[in-house]
Design a protein around this motif. Structure first.
Motif, PDB file in Angstrom:
ATOM      1  N   UNK A 123     -46.483 -26.939  42.726  1.00  0.00           N
ATOM      2  CA  UNK A 123     -46.488 -25.562  43.226  1.00  0.00           C
ATOM      3  C   UNK A 123     -45.158 -25.152  43.850  1.00  0.00           C
ATOM      4  N   UNK A 124     -44.258 -26.112  44.023  1.00  0.00           N
ATOM      5  CA  UNK A 124     -42.945 -25.823  44.593  1.00  0.00           C
ATOM      6  C   UNK A 124     -42.974 -25.556  46.089  1.00  0.00           C
ATOM      7  N   UNK A 125     -43.946 -26.146  46.790  1.00  0.00           N
ATOM      8  CA  UNK A 125     -44.048 -25.920  48.239  1.00  0.00           C
ATOM      9  C   UNK A 125     -43.707 -27.166  49.057  1.00  0.00           C
ATOM     10  N   UNK A 126     -43.078 -28.130  48.421  1.00  0.00           N
ATOM     11  CA  UNK A 126     -42.709 -29.364  49.117  1.00  0.00           C
ATOM     12  C   UNK A 126     -43.807 -30.406  48.971  1.00  0.00           C
ATOM     13  N   UNK A 127     -43.414 -31.620  48.787  1.00  0.00           N
ATOM     14  CA  UNK A 127     -44.356 -32.708  48.530  1.00  0.00           C
ATOM     15  C   UNK A 127     -45.377 -32.906  49.645  1.00  0.00           C
TER      16      UNK A 127
END
Length: 182
Positions: A123-127
């Motif tokens: 989602x591209x919100x950080x792992x």
């Protein structure tokens, strides 16, 4: 008075809670993968497609999400029962195990992204965003039940040790023996 006595029966229930939580979590991963058309292998602590099976990115998200969803549901159901009814220390093990499992999985993202970590990255919100949210949600449930039923530190420590030791045994058994369940 809330029964917080640790006896052999409590330890045995702890073993059951950990085994149940791990197996249902992995089974739902496996079931999701199979239902999406990927022949898969289920082990004690992991599911993977049979050689040649390569799920699409979106299917990987669904497969990754299914295990944590069932674990969160387990925690939520136990929380609601413990919140609305009398204390049951054996049932509490199923809430605490759900919390511990997702917290441990969150820390394992430092080594290799898994479940919530993979979804967060996708989602591209950080792992670590979803692992923190899920662990935080389950922690709040554990905390509220602990406060409501006045759980003491000795009970919490023993519960943590039982869940930690049994979880470690399951994880190490999977790593060294790779026992295939399905």
């Amino acid at each position: 008075m809330t029964n917080q006595k640790i006896e052999l029966k409590y330890v045995l229930y702890g073993i059951v809670a950990v085994c149940f939580t791990w197996i249902i979590h992995e089974f739902v991963h496996w079931l999701t993968s199979e239902s999406l058309g990927y022949e898969s292998i289920m082990r004690i602590n992991g599911v993977s497609p049979v050689k040649g099976g390569n799920p699409s990115d979106m299917h990987k998200v669904f497969i990754s999400a299914s295990g944590p969803i069932i674990t969160i549901l387990q925690g939520l159901i136990v929380f609601m029962v413990l919140w609305s009814r009398n204390w049951n220390k054996y049932l509490y093990l199923f809430l605490f195990t759900a919390f511990y499992m997702r917290l441990l999985a969150g820390f394992m993202n430092f080594i290799n992204p898994n479940d919530e970590g993979r979804i967060s990255a996708f989602l591209g919100i950080g792992t670590f965003t979803l692992p923190i949210i899920v662990s935080g949600l389950l922690f709040v449930m554990v905390y509220k039940i602990s406060k409501k039923h006045n759980l003491n530190w000795k009970f919490q420590l023993w519960t943590t040790l039982i869940v930690m030791i049994m979880s470690s045994i399951l994880i190490l058994t999977d790593q060294f023996l790779g026992i295939r369940i399905l």
